[in-house]
Design an enzyme around this catalytic site. Structure first.
Site, PDB file in Angstrom:
ATOM      1  N   SER A   4     -69.203   3.393  62.723  1.00  0.00           N
ATOM      2  CA  SER A   4     -67.934   3.784  62.828  1.00  0.00           C
ATOM      3  C   SER A   4     -67.564   5.145  62.390  1.00  0.00           C
ATOM      4  CB  SER A   4     -66.881   2.977  62.483  1.00  0.00           C
ATOM      5  OG  SER A   4     -67.057   2.697  60.830  1.00  0.00           O
ATOM      6  N   HIS A  10     -67.456  -1.845  67.207  1.00  0.00           N
ATOM      7  CA  HIS A  10     -67.120  -0.599  67.848  1.00  0.00           C
ATOM      8  C   HIS A  10     -67.669  -0.457  69.176  1.00  0.00           C
ATOM      9  CE1 HIS A  10     -64.522   1.570  65.335  1.00  0.00           C
ATOM     10  NE2 HIS A  10     -65.066   1.083  64.122  1.00  0.00           N
ATOM     11  N   LYS A  40     -59.590  -3.921  68.829  1.00  0.00           N
ATOM     12  CA  LYS A  40     -60.068  -2.689  69.026  1.00  0.00           C
ATOM     13  C   LYS A  40     -59.908  -2.536  70.500  1.00  0.00           C
ATOM     14  CE  LYS A  40     -63.053  -1.845  65.096  1.00  0.00           C
ATOM     15  NZ  LYS A  40     -62.166  -1.484  63.878  1.00  0.00           N
TER      16      LYS A  40
HETATM   17  C1  LIG Z   1     -67.692  -2.601  62.011  1.00  0.00           C
HETATM   18  C2  LIG Z   1     -66.431  -3.365  61.923  1.00  0.00           C
HETATM   19  N1  LIG Z   1     -66.623  -4.432  61.481  1.00  0.00           N
HETATM   20  C3  LIG Z   1     -65.370  -5.214  61.310  1.00  0.00           C
HETATM   21  C4  LIG Z   1     -64.368  -4.567  61.252  1.00  0.00           C
HETATM   22  C5  LIG Z   1     -62.922  -5.347  60.707  1.00  0.00           C
HETATM   23  O1  LIG Z   1     -62.435  -5.660  62.066  1.00  0.00           O
HETATM   24  P1  LIG Z   1     -60.922  -6.627  62.092  1.00  0.00           P
HETATM   25  O2  LIG Z   1     -59.825  -5.628  62.063  1.00  0.00           O
HETATM   26  O3  LIG Z   1     -60.668  -7.556  63.213  1.00  0.00           O
HETATM   27  O4  LIG Z   1     -60.856  -7.406  60.776  1.00  0.00           O
HETATM   28  C6  LIG Z   1     -64.122  -3.226  61.447  1.00  0.00           C
HETATM   29  C7  LIG Z   1     -63.000  -2.618  61.536  1.00  0.00           C
HETATM   30  O5  LIG Z   1     -62.608  -1.454  61.243  1.00  0.00           O
HETATM   31  C8  LIG Z   1     -65.373  -2.493  61.950  1.00  0.00           C
HETATM   32  O6  LIG Z   1     -65.304  -1.040  62.126  1.00  0.00           O
END
Ligand SMILES: Cc1ncc(COP(=O)(O)O)c(C=O)c1O
Length: 404
Positions: free
Chosen positions: A192, A220, A251
């Site tokens: 990310s 992502h 997202k």
């Molecule tokens: C790669 C990744 N995994 C997990 C998450 C966490 O997602 P959630 O908002 O559904 O907890 C994010 C959120 O930023 C993320 O970028």
């Protein structure tokens, strides 16, 4: 520093630390929005701004079909389950959502959670034992790092980290762990902060060679990569070949909240039976489950949104290059511009906001020291006028800061 006599030591400590954050220029201030997430939003005290920092990749957060589904969800099911699923019943909308998530990412089954953070935390701590090892890419998301810590403390499994994208390093670590019963390897699909895509064919080959189980966090990539937005596996022509996928509903898929874990029927059954963040907490609110399900159905019916996202990204990236910026190369809608020191990234983001463009600056410890950046995120919903206005702001601010 010690607390003043009579004061609460915890309050004194955190008060001191907050002051230190302010002195170090790393204290985060929050911008409040008065309208839905969209390419242009109304920011409290500022008026309309263009958002280039949202994960609303497909423009589904304020999509009328997605919003109507959320409203219908609350009408049919009320606000929520009022307990955990196995105790007081599980709504049919959760089952429908789980079928759709599995269909989208190409697995036999899936289990929904209130966040992908929860899904990530659930997996290794539930399925591993002291006979196993989990190996994680160095740049994986914070939720995976914490999931490993939790798994180690709960199950006494071994944990390790391999160098970012370095599958020779992973190969060596898997060879050294040949005596372990289960070898679980985890990587983000799209990283990310970089916007880079995992080299899935190479990673899969190493895992297969060592009999390791591959877990990809596609948060992502879901809705973003592949012709139909089915994620990293589709991007590489490997749809259906990843053992375990976790991803978010927070997202591209409507952006409300929630996450899921997808894999074999047995794995999902076991996780439903045993995962603590499934057994001891309420399910997703019905309205969120319903809007996320509608978002998946819109994505499946309108793959043109994924194409529009790709075209917008290419347009914006080319625009930045033409202005003289050097964004990190890549093919995802995450377009970071490296600026060096944290203060420089924060300054650039402030100046862009003054120009009506909301782009977040990231510094240490979120990214390595000296690699602070502003990170632009493009949406299928941005019009060319939005992107041109944002590029004009980058041009003015870039000249003001002597970056271009
Ligand atoms: C790669 C990744 N995994 C997990 C998450 C966490 O997602 P959630 O908002 O559904 O907890 C994010 C959120 O930023 C993320 O970028």
């Amino acid at each position: 520093m010690t607390a003043a006599p009579g004061s609460n030591p915890l309050e004194a400590r955190i008060g001191n630390q907050l002051e230190q954050f302010r002195r170090d220029g790393v204290y985060k201030s929050f911008n409040y929005l008065e309208s839905p997430q969209a390419p242009r939003v109304t920011m409290e005290g500022r008026g309309q701004v263009i958002i280039l920092s949202s994960n609303n990749y497909l423009g589904l957060s304020d999509d009328p079909v997605v919003m109507a589904a959320g409203k219908a969800g609350i009408d049919q099911f009320g606000a929520g389950t009022a307990s955990v699923r196995f105790i007081c019943g599980t709504f049919t909308i959760h089952r429908d959502l789980e079928i759709a998530c599995a269909r989208l990412v190409g697995t036999a089954a899936s289990v929904s959670f209130v966040s992908c953070w929860n899904a990530n935390e659930a997996l290794p701590a539930t399925v591993l034992t002291e006979r196993d090892i989990v190996l994680s890419d160095q740049l994986n998301h914070a939720s995976i790092i914490d999931a490993m810590r939790l798994a180690k403390s709960i199950t006494k499994c071994e944990t390790g980290v391999f160098k970012h994208g370095d599958y020779a390093d992973l190969d060596a670590k898997l060879a050294a762990a040949s005596g372990r019963e289960v070898k679980l390897v985890v990587s983000d699909g799209v990283f990310s902060m970089e916007g880079s895509i995992v080299n899935l064919p190479a990673l899969l080959a190493v895992c297969r060679r060592h009999g390791a189980t591959l877990w990809i966090d596609d948060s992502h990539a879901t809705g973003v990569l592949g012709e139909r937005g089915r994620g990293t596996a589709e991007h590489f022509g490997l749809h259906g070949q990843i053992d375990i996928i976790t991803s978010t509903l927070g997202k591209a898929l409507g952006g409300a909240a929630g996450g899921f874990l997808a894999g074999s029927s047995a794995l999902c059954d076991y996780v439903m039976q045993r995962a603590r963040p499934q057994l001891f907490t309420n399910a997703l609110p019905a309205t969120v489950a319903a809007s996320a399900l509608a978002a998946i159905e819109v994505l499946e019916a309108e793959p043109g949104r994924v194409a529009a996202l790709r075209e917008n990204t290419a347009y914006f990236r080319q625009g930045l290059l033409s202005l003289g910026f050097r964004p990190l190369p890549g093919d995802t809608p995450i377009v970071p511009v490296i600026l060096g020191e944290t203060a420089a990234a924060i300054r650039m983001s402030e100046l862009l906001l003054e120009q009506g463009v909301f782009v977040t600056g990231f510094g240490f410890p979120v990214v390595p020291q000296g690699q602070a950046r502003v990170r632009c995120q493009i949406s299928a919903g941005h019009t060319r006028a939005d992107l041109d206005q944002a590029l004009a702001a980058f041009s003015r601010v870039g000249r003001q800061l002597a970056l271009i």
